[in-house]
Design a protein around this motif. Structure first.
Motif, mmCIF file in Angstrom:
data_model
loop_
_atom_site.group_PDB
_atom_site.id
_atom_site.type_symbol
_atom_site.label_atom_id
_atom_site.label_comp_id
_atom_site.label_asym_id
_atom_site.label_seq_id
_atom_site.Cartn_x
_atom_site.Cartn_y
_atom_site.Cartn_z
ATOM 1 N N THR A 329 -14.467 -16.603 -1.926
ATOM 2 C CA THR A 329 -13.051 -16.513 -1.568
ATOM 3 C C THR A 329 -12.679 -15.083 -1.193
ATOM 4 N N VAL A 330 -13.118 -14.122 -1.998
ATOM 5 C CA VAL A 330 -12.837 -12.713 -1.703
ATOM 6 C C VAL A 330 -13.589 -12.280 -0.446
ATOM 7 N N PHE A 331 -14.815 -12.751 -0.292
ATOM 8 C CA PHE A 331 -15.614 -12.403 0.893
ATOM 9 C C PHE A 331 -14.905 -12.847 2.178
ATOM 10 N N PHE A 332 -14.473 -14.111 2.224
ATOM 11 C CA PHE A 332 -13.781 -14.598 3.423
ATOM 12 C C PHE A 332 -12.461 -13.857 3.635
ATOM 13 N N ALA A 333 -11.762 -13.550 2.545
ATOM 14 C CA ALA A 333 -10.490 -12.834 2.673
ATOM 15 C C ALA A 333 -10.703 -11.455 3.284
ATOM 16 N N LEU A 334 -11.747 -10.753 2.831
ATOM 17 C CA LEU A 334 -12.023 -9.423 3.387
ATOM 18 C C LEU A 334 -12.413 -9.506 4.861
ATOM 19 N N ILE A 335 -13.198 -10.525 5.219
ATOM 20 C CA ILE A 335 -13.578 -10.696 6.634
ATOM 21 C C ILE A 335 -12.336 -10.937 7.492
ATOM 22 N N PHE A 336 -11.477 -11.867 7.065
ATOM 23 C CA PHE A 336 -10.262 -12.168 7.835
ATOM 24 C C PHE A 336 -9.324 -10.965 7.883
ATOM 25 N N GLU A 337 -9.258 -10.209 6.800
ATOM 26 C CA GLU A 337 -8.382 -9.031 6.803
ATOM 27 C C GLU A 337 -8.894 -7.967 7.767
ATOM 28 N N MET A 338 -10.198 -7.849 7.903
ATOM 29 C CA MET A 338 -10.737 -6.896 8.872
ATOM 30 C C MET A 338 -10.350 -7.284 10.292
ATOM 31 N N ILE A 339 -10.197 -8.591 10.515
ATOM 32 C CA ILE A 339 -9.847 -9.080 11.852
ATOM 33 C C ILE A 339 -8.343 -9.020 12.095
ATOM 34 N N TYR A 340 -7.553 -9.525 11.133
ATOM 35 C CA TYR A 340 -6.113 -9.713 11.368
ATOM 36 C C TYR A 340 -5.233 -8.657 10.695
ATOM 37 N N LYS A 341 -5.734 -7.969 9.652
ATOM 38 C CA LYS A 341 -4.965 -6.944 8.937
ATOM 39 C C LYS A 341 -3.565 -7.453 8.569
ATOM 40 N N SER A 342 -3.534 -8.590 7.876
ATOM 41 C CA SER A 342 -2.252 -9.256 7.635
ATOM 42 C C SER A 342 -1.780 -9.207 6.184
ATOM 43 N N ARG A 343 -2.664 -8.842 5.249
ATOM 44 C CA ARG A 343 -2.455 -8.871 3.797
ATOM 45 C C ARG A 343 -2.341 -10.282 3.230
ATOM 46 N N ILE A 344 -2.092 -11.296 4.075
ATOM 47 C CA ILE A 344 -1.915 -12.678 3.625
ATOM 48 C C ILE A 344 -3.189 -13.201 2.985
ATOM 49 N N PHE A 345 -4.319 -12.904 3.592
ATOM 50 C CA PHE A 345 -5.586 -13.427 3.067
ATOM 51 C C PHE A 345 -5.901 -12.845 1.688
ATOM 52 N N LEU A 346 -5.663 -11.542 1.518
ATOM 53 C CA LEU A 346 -5.891 -10.945 0.202
ATOM 54 C C LEU A 346 -4.901 -11.475 -0.822
ATOM 55 N N LEU A 347 -3.648 -11.653 -0.405
ATOM 56 C CA LEU A 347 -2.642 -12.211 -1.313
ATOM 57 C C LEU A 347 -3.018 -13.627 -1.748
ATOM 58 N N GLY A 348 -3.577 -14.397 -0.824
ATOM 59 C CA GLY A 348 -3.987 -15.754 -1.159
ATOM 60 C C GLY A 348 -5.264 -15.808 -1.975
ATOM 61 N N ALA A 349 -6.179 -14.855 -1.743
ATOM 62 C CA ALA A 349 -7.495 -14.910 -2.378
ATOM 63 C C ALA A 349 -7.493 -14.374 -3.799
ATOM 64 N N MET A 350 -6.740 -13.314 -4.053
ATOM 65 C CA MET A 350 -6.838 -12.647 -5.357
ATOM 66 C C MET A 350 -6.485 -13.568 -6.531
ATOM 67 N N PRO A 351 -5.358 -14.302 -6.491
ATOM 68 C CA PRO A 351 -5.075 -15.184 -7.639
ATOM 69 C C PRO A 351 -6.147 -16.251 -7.843
ATOM 70 N N VAL A 352 -6.673 -16.813 -6.748
ATOM 71 C CA VAL A 352 -7.721 -17.828 -6.860
ATOM 72 C C VAL A 352 -8.962 -17.235 -7.515
ATOM 73 N N ALA A 353 -9.353 -16.044 -7.076
ATOM 74 C CA ALA A 353 -10.536 -15.396 -7.649
ATOM 75 C C ALA A 353 -10.317 -15.058 -9.120
ATOM 76 N N VAL A 354 -9.127 -14.573 -9.446
ATOM 77 C CA VAL A 354 -8.841 -14.188 -10.832
ATOM 78 C C VAL A 354 -8.894 -15.401 -11.753
ATOM 79 N N VAL A 355 -8.255 -16.495 -11.349
ATOM 80 C CA VAL A 355 -8.260 -17.708 -12.176
ATOM 81 C C VAL A 355 -9.687 -18.214 -12.370
ATOM 82 N N SER A 356 -10.478 -18.237 -11.299
ATOM 83 C CA SER A 356 -11.861 -18.716 -11.393
ATOM 84 C C SER A 356 -12.682 -17.848 -12.339
ATOM 85 N N LEU A 357 -12.561 -16.528 -12.200
ATOM 86 C CA LEU A 357 -13.359 -15.619 -13.020
ATOM 87 C C LEU A 357 -12.912 -15.628 -14.480
ATOM 88 N N ILE A 358 -11.611 -15.784 -14.724
ATOM 89 C CA ILE A 358 -11.129 -15.866 -16.100
ATOM 90 C C ILE A 358 -11.658 -17.135 -16.764
#
Length: 508
Positions: A329-358
């Motif tokens: 999830t974080v990997f795809f978010a970083l790839i999309f952010e490099m392309i679009y620089k929108s912050r949306i992908f990181l905003l969407g990915a971080m909570p999902v990654a945090v919940v999964s890792l917790i």
């Protein structure tokens, strides 16, 4: 699963023997790195001890109620060493986890307690009747389904068997096989089944000195005896003992907790990105990027360690797949952010990654973090790499889509009209997920033919993988056909993820 009556008798007889009540003031640093074979895998003693205590009692550390009057906390290594070298009295310690309240009520145990002593569990006639019933059922049909109560009975019986193996010394296989790297190791008491003469004598003498130093509480003698014991053991079959480098790496991996630090860093990234969505956007975005990258690096380091330790791709059980989905999830978010620089992908990915890792970090009895040998059908690394990684990466893309979809729906709820670009971000993420899931499903069919001689058998795993694939195809094609726009796409992403959860966890 079998409760050994003779072991019960032997342990009961041990009650009259002297008991070491205090926590020994010894240095266990060297013992942590002693190689041991368990479950077909060679690992450091610290890993074995951690997994044993966690699996038996659901705890990472232990405060003995009957053996330590000071109430001091024991590490898993201290507990395992005590049970191995001074087993007397441990059968009275509440160590066996019974978590299922209906089972406790059924066998007449206190439903408010979580752990019970070996004496209480192993001598419970009602529990023994349940164990016998499950054994009889499985003898008639090894694949017979078990209800929840029977599943819990199997787990409790397994914990009892683990205690017996440790208390009698059977679990401590530290003597390597003389000829085969994959051969079974034995305990010091069993050394003469593999070696004879001077070699067997050396192991027995070294172990006796090691045990005596522990019982006497002699710190210097304990360290020297442990070093001598390992020197003797490594000298028996040097090529069949793991290198010190691999042992040190595994010990470091479990001590460093890279995935725990990853969710902490990703949580900070989520907070920074969320707060600076209103003000300080530019600086907040850069800090969020940096923190997300650090979290990604930590997860990458964790996976590299697991791959080196296990010699296989790191997605063969639920724990590994959960942290891999967080990673993807974080990997795809970083790839999309490099392309679009929108912050949306990181905003969407971080909570999902945090919940999964917790979840992976805090639920070890459900998501077992142990690195175990592969079952035979998974031992083809090519198919394991291509099929399983494709499927789990598709889950990661869908998890990212889930995060982005919640941003879309949140804006709708707040009365902010989502932009066309935001809808397009969601659409692109779903496309990646559908592509990977389709490829993974096809590769799974090829693997099934390679392993079992058939491409498709409509088993639950295959069926739900197909349902998930068709669900997301329906969502994408509905948008192409004009049946719904961005809002419908967001609803479909949230609802569709339920099929992923079913295919990923439900049918497992």
């Amino acid at each position: 699963m079998k409760i050994n009556v003779w072991v019960i008798v032997l342990l009961m007889l041990g009650l009259g023997m002297p008991v070491v009540h205090a926590k020994p003031g010894l240095d266990f640093t060297q013992l942590e790195r002693l190689p041991i074979q368990e479950g077909g895998r060679k690992k450091p003693f610290s890993t074995f001890a951690r997994e044993a205590l966690q699996g038996m009692s659901g705890r990472a550390t232990l405060v003995p109620e009957t053996r330590d009057a000071d109430g001091a906390e024991w590490t898993a290594v201290e507990f395992a060493a005590a049970l191995w070298l001074t087993p007397e009295g441990w059968d009275r310690e509440p160590l066996i986890l019974i978590n299922f309240k209906p089972l406790k009520e059924d066998i007449g145990m206190d439903p408010d307690r979580k752990t019970f002593s070996y004496q209480e569990v192993a001598t419970n006639t009602k529990l023994r009747d349940h164990v016998q019933a499950v054994q009889t059922l499985r003898q008639g049909d090894p694949n017979a389904p078990l209800d929840r109560l029977q599943q819990e009975v199997v787990q409790v019986a397994s914990r009892v068997a683990d205690f017996e193996d440790m208390a009698t010394g059977r679990a401590f296989a530290i003597v390597p096989h003389p000829d085969r790297p994959d051969g079974g190791w034995v305990t010091p008491q069993e050394v003469r089944s593999l070696y004879d003469g001077a070699q067997a004598d050396a192991v027995e003498v070294a172990f006796a000195s090691f045990q005596s130093a522990y019982v006497a509480g002699e710190a210097d003698a304990f360290v020297a005896a442990k070093q001598e014991l390992e020197t003797v053991i490594r000298g028996l079959a040097p090529d069949n003992v793991p290198s010190q480098r691999v042992i040190e790496l595994e010990h470091f991996y479990y001590e460093a907790h890279p995935f725990r630090w990853a969710w902490i860093v990703c949580a900070l990234a989520a907070m920074v990105l969320g707060v600076t969505s209103v003000w300080g956007r530019s600086a907040g975005y850069r800090i969020g990027w940096m923190l997300a990258t650090v979290g990604f690096v930590l997860m990458s380091a964790g996976f590299i360690c697991r791959v080196i330790i296990s010699g296989r791709p790191p997605v063969t059980n639920m724990y590994e797949s959960v942290i891999w989905v967080a990673f993807g999830t974080v990997f795809f978010a970083l790839i999309f952010e490099m392309i679009y620089k929108s912050r949306i992908f990181l905003l969407g990915a971080m909570p999902v990654a945090v919940v999964s890792l917790i979840l992976a970090d805090t639920q070890p009895t459900i998501l077992d973090p142990a690195i175990n040998p592969l079952v035979p059908v998974l031992r083809d690394n090519f198919w394991l790499t291509t099929h399983v990684l494709s499927i789990t990466l598709s889950y990661a893309a869908f998890a990212l889509a889930l995060g982005v979809a919640h941003i879309v729906l949140g804006r709708v709820i707040l009365g902010w009209k989502p932009s066309a670009a935001l809808h397009n971000y969601l659409y692109k993420t779903l496309q990646i997920g559908v592509l990977l899931l389709g490829v993974g499903t096809i590769l799974g069919a090829v693997w099934a033919n390679y392993s079992w001689g058939r491409f498709w058998d409509w088993d639950p795993k295959e069926t739900w993988a197909l349902i998930a694939f068709l669900s997301y195809l329906f969502v994408l094609h509905g948008r192409i056909a004009g049946l719904w726009a961005g809002f419908g796409l967001a609803i479909g992403s949230v609802v569709g993820f339920l099929s992923v959860v079913m295919a990923w966890y439900g049918v497992n």
